[in-house]
Scaffold this motif. Sequence first.
Motif, PDB file in Angstrom:
ATOM      1  N   PHE A 117       0.823  -1.236   0.154  1.00  0.00           N
ATOM      2  CA  PHE A 117      -0.169  -0.038   0.142  1.00  0.00           C
ATOM      3  C   PHE A 117       0.865   1.176   0.010  1.00  0.00           C
ATOM      4  O   PHE A 117       0.660   2.300  -0.615  1.00  0.00           O
ATOM      5  N   ASN A 118       2.173   1.260   0.799  1.00  0.00           N
ATOM      6  CA  ASN A 118       2.853   2.384   0.908  1.00  0.00           C
ATOM      7  C   ASN A 118       3.572   2.865  -0.111  1.00  0.00           C
ATOM      8  O   ASN A 118       3.918   3.902  -0.742  1.00  0.00           O
ATOM      9  N   ILE A 119       4.141   1.498  -0.930  1.00  0.00           N
ATOM     10  CA  ILE A 119       4.819   1.915  -2.301  1.00  0.00           C
ATOM     11  C   ILE A 119       3.962   2.315  -3.134  1.00  0.00           C
ATOM     12  O   ILE A 119       4.211   3.206  -4.138  1.00  0.00           O
ATOM     13  N   MET A 120       2.636   1.914  -3.347  1.00  0.00           N
ATOM     14  CA  MET A 120       1.838   2.368  -4.342  1.00  0.00           C
ATOM     15  C   MET A 120       1.323   3.902  -4.092  1.00  0.00           C
ATOM     16  O   MET A 120       1.479   4.798  -5.011  1.00  0.00           O
ATOM     17  N   ALA A 121       1.224   4.274  -2.862  1.00  0.00           N
ATOM     18  CA  ALA A 121       1.145   5.605  -2.613  1.00  0.00           C
ATOM     19  C   ALA A 121       2.410   6.562  -2.862  1.00  0.00           C
ATOM     20  O   ALA A 121       1.772   7.711  -3.155  1.00  0.00           O
ATOM     21  N   THR A 122       3.349   6.081  -2.464  1.00  0.00           N
ATOM     22  CA  THR A 122       4.546   6.946  -2.759  1.00  0.00           C
ATOM     23  C   THR A 122       5.059   6.900  -4.133  1.00  0.00           C
ATOM     24  O   THR A 122       5.393   7.850  -4.730  1.00  0.00           O
ATOM     25  N   LYS A 123       4.816   5.936  -4.912  1.00  0.00           N
ATOM     26  CA  LYS A 123       5.238   5.902  -6.446  1.00  0.00           C
ATOM     27  C   LYS A 123       4.190   6.194  -7.453  1.00  0.00           C
ATOM     28  O   LYS A 123       4.565   6.418  -8.324  1.00  0.00           O
ATOM     29  N   LYS A 124       3.033   6.385  -6.821  1.00  0.00           N
ATOM     30  CA  LYS A 124       1.867   6.698  -7.584  1.00  0.00           C
ATOM     31  C   LYS A 124       1.762   5.552  -8.646  1.00  0.00           C
ATOM     32  O   LYS A 124       1.437   5.792  -9.821  1.00  0.00           O
ATOM     33  N   THR A 125       1.667   4.400  -8.282  1.00  0.00           N
ATOM     34  CA  THR A 125       1.399   3.183  -9.317  1.00  0.00           C
ATOM     35  C   THR A 125       0.836   1.896  -8.630  1.00  0.00           C
ATOM     36  O   THR A 125       1.129   1.569  -7.454  1.00  0.00           O
ATOM     37  N   ASN A 126      -0.017   1.460  -9.571  1.00  0.00           N
ATOM     38  CA  ASN A 126      -0.863   0.260  -8.735  1.00  0.00           C
ATOM     39  C   ASN A 126      -0.662  -1.032  -9.801  1.00  0.00           C
ATOM     40  O   ASN A 126      -1.443  -1.803 -10.055  1.00  0.00           O
ATOM     41  N   LEU A 127       0.462  -0.925 -10.654  1.00  0.00           N
ATOM     42  CA  LEU A 127       0.706  -1.557 -11.720  1.00  0.00           C
ATOM     43  C   LEU A 127       1.691  -2.733 -11.304  1.00  0.00           C
ATOM     44  O   LEU A 127       2.796  -2.575 -11.034  1.00  0.00           O
ATOM     45  N   CYS A 128       1.280  -4.017 -11.259  1.00  0.00           N
ATOM     46  CA  CYS A 128       2.092  -5.255 -11.085  1.00  0.00           C
ATOM     47  C   CYS A 128       2.205  -6.026 -12.525  1.00  0.00           C
ATOM     48  O   CYS A 128       1.518  -6.093 -13.384  1.00  0.00           O
ATOM     49  N   LEU A 129       3.658  -5.851 -12.780  1.00  0.00           N
ATOM     50  CA  LEU A 129       4.279  -6.586 -14.267  1.00  0.00           C
ATOM     51  C   LEU A 129       4.450  -8.049 -14.214  1.00  0.00           C
ATOM     52  O   LEU A 129       4.877  -8.471 -13.337  1.00  0.00           O
ATOM     53  N   SER A 130       3.777  -8.812 -15.001  1.00  0.00           N
ATOM     54  CA  SER A 130       4.073 -10.190 -14.972  1.00  0.00           C
ATOM     55  C   SER A 130       4.912 -10.368 -16.134  1.00  0.00           C
ATOM     56  O   SER A 130       4.856  -9.974 -17.415  1.00  0.00           O
ATOM     57  N   VAL A 131       6.219 -10.872 -15.684  1.00  0.00           N
ATOM     58  CA  VAL A 131       7.427 -11.129 -16.349  1.00  0.00           C
ATOM     59  C   VAL A 131       7.490 -12.608 -16.848  1.00  0.00           C
ATOM     60  O   VAL A 131       8.262 -13.320 -16.277  1.00  0.00           O
ATOM     61  N   ASP A 132       6.457 -13.066 -17.791  1.00  0.00           N
ATOM     62  CA  ASP A 132       6.496 -14.426 -18.104  1.00  0.00           C
ATOM     63  C   ASP A 132       7.461 -14.712 -19.296  1.00  0.00           C
ATOM     64  O   ASP A 132       7.017 -14.773 -20.410  1.00  0.00           O
ATOM     65  N   LEU A 133       8.864 -14.404 -18.775  1.00  0.00           N
ATOM     66  CA  LEU A 133       9.901 -14.564 -19.917  1.00  0.00           C
ATOM     67  C   LEU A 133      10.608 -16.026 -19.720  1.00  0.00           C
ATOM     68  O   LEU A 133      10.759 -16.189 -18.203  1.00  0.00           O
ATOM     69  N   THR A 134      11.426 -16.418 -20.391  1.00  0.00           N
ATOM     70  CA  THR A 134      12.116 -17.668 -20.101  1.00  0.00           C
ATOM     71  C   THR A 134      13.657 -17.693 -19.868  1.00  0.00           C
ATOM     72  O   THR A 134      14.174 -18.502 -19.649  1.00  0.00           O
ATOM     73  N   SER A 135      14.161 -16.273 -19.893  1.00  0.00           N
ATOM     74  CA  SER A 135      15.480 -16.179 -19.901  1.00  0.00           C
ATOM     75  C   SER A 135      15.733 -15.263 -18.785  1.00  0.00           C
ATOM     76  O   SER A 135      15.034 -14.053 -18.487  1.00  0.00           O
TER      77      SER A 135
ATOM     78  N   GLY B 124     -13.139  -3.501  -8.460  1.00  0.00           N
ATOM     79  CA  GLY B 124     -12.661  -3.150  -7.437  1.00  0.00           C
ATOM     80  C   GLY B 124     -11.166  -3.501  -7.120  1.00  0.00           C
ATOM     81  O   GLY B 124     -10.708  -3.630  -6.037  1.00  0.00           O
ATOM     82  N   ALA B 125     -10.566  -3.681  -8.250  1.00  0.00           N
ATOM     83  CA  ALA B 125      -9.125  -4.161  -8.286  1.00  0.00           C
ATOM     84  C   ALA B 125      -8.375  -3.024  -7.410  1.00  0.00           C
ATOM     85  O   ALA B 125      -8.654  -1.628  -7.541  1.00  0.00           O
ATOM     86  N   ASP B 126      -7.164  -3.710  -6.725  1.00  0.00           N
ATOM     87  CA  ASP B 126      -6.340  -2.510  -6.177  1.00  0.00           C
ATOM     88  C   ASP B 126      -5.002  -2.546  -6.650  1.00  0.00           C
ATOM     89  O   ASP B 126      -4.236  -1.570  -7.069  1.00  0.00           O
ATOM     90  N   VAL B 127      -4.568  -3.837  -7.110  1.00  0.00           N
ATOM     91  CA  VAL B 127      -3.258  -3.976  -7.776  1.00  0.00           C
ATOM     92  C   VAL B 127      -3.691  -4.809  -9.127  1.00  0.00           C
ATOM     93  O   VAL B 127      -4.378  -5.772  -8.917  1.00  0.00           O
TER      94      VAL B 127
END
Length: 474
Positions: A234-252, A434-437
């Motif tokens: 919660f604090n990271i999102m408030a500080t960085k102003k981002t609620n984006l979680c990146l899914s890195v489905d890469l194989t290397s 209602g998504a948060d992240v």
Amino acid sequence: MGHDTKLEELAIKLFSIDAVKMGEFTTKSGIKTPVYFDLRVIVSYPEVMEMISNLLQEYAIKDCAYDHVCGVPYTALPIATLLSVITKKSMLMRRKETKSYGTKKSIEGHYKAGQTCLIIEDVVTSGSSVLETVKDLRKEGLKVNKAVIILDREQGGSANLLNNDVEITSLFTMTSLIEILYKNRKITEEMMLKVKAYIKETQAVVLEPSVDRLLLPYEKRAELATNQIAKQLFNIMATKKTNLCLSVDLTSVTSILDLLEKVGEHICMVKTHVDIIEDFNKDFVTQLKQIADRFNFLILEDRKYADIGHTVSMQYMKGVYKVGEWADCVTAHSLPGDGVLKALNGHMNSVSRGVFLLAEMSSEGNLISPEYKDATVAMAVKYPDLITGFVCQNKDTFKDPGLIQLTPGVQLESSKDSLGQVYNTPEKVILENGADVIVVGRGIVAAKSPETQVVIYKDALWKCYTKRVSGKLE
């Protein structure tokens, strides 16, 4: 005999057995009153108990749909018992003090999450006693939206309960009862007027309604979180102003680390599937943690643990990946029961870690039912220090503002892929669902310029969040 005649007969009977008293008294809510209702005495009068139970059944609950009844301890318990017998509905009992031995349950009886429970109470002043029982029942995943009571003192309890999504139906209001007693010459006109004036002048404390998590900003919710990772996120999102979680489905290893160097400043969390990495090594974990620290984002290993506790414990700590050593949080299924959570909880005493429990999935045709979802949420309540939140699609899945709704399956435009993954827009998942992240994968990872695309997603998602907490959704 009509309802009014039967109610009149009951009011006179209550007065005659001293269940209604006139004088100077103080209620449980601390309010001084010229009239007091002591319904504990009715246990000595079977005919009165029968009258009350029959009237409640006829007048208040005949047309209600519910699975269980639960009396607010202790005065309402005999009435709830009789109503259970009359209506042939299951009864639940709430303990005022949770047992320190055996099952340690606060609610006794057989029930399933998602079922409906009807509250039975004798007198409502502020509504606080009813709300204590409602809170414990809701913690178990039961739906509680209605209470039937004998007397509404008309001092704010009805409004307090309505603010917390509980509607009450009463046999008497203070006014109707006093008017019956005056009409039948049981009290003087002076006493009736005194009581009516007292109702107008004396109101109970307004109880705070249940906090709507969707309207609270992340920094406020951080204060309400019991899991340290939820608090941190919660604090990271408030500080960085981002609620984006990146899914890195890469194989290397290199492709993952290179991508995170480009987008790390714009995300609050990275979601990994470590078992698809073909050249996994310890150096990768070290570098991943360094990048996460530098850019201030968390690491979620989307392992979806779903085995017996002992196996999950080994999967979490052992093997090639040793997930427990580096992932801030992991995902788990509730399918095997809470042995999964016990196992993970056992490794999290010395270090702050968290679990996102899967309550819903975004894939088409998945087998998670509403009952399964409710049971999952009820299971999580037992592990307040462990649970970071839920992977889910629906804002009504849970109410606790200290938990986080993690929602995958997001693209700037709605679509569906060839393998049945359904994608929704930022507006839909944040404002409606209602998504948060919000988890984004291919929309960024497969873009020609991930560093440009990540900013577009971040800004779109944050704009929807700020709109939501402003309450201006139109």
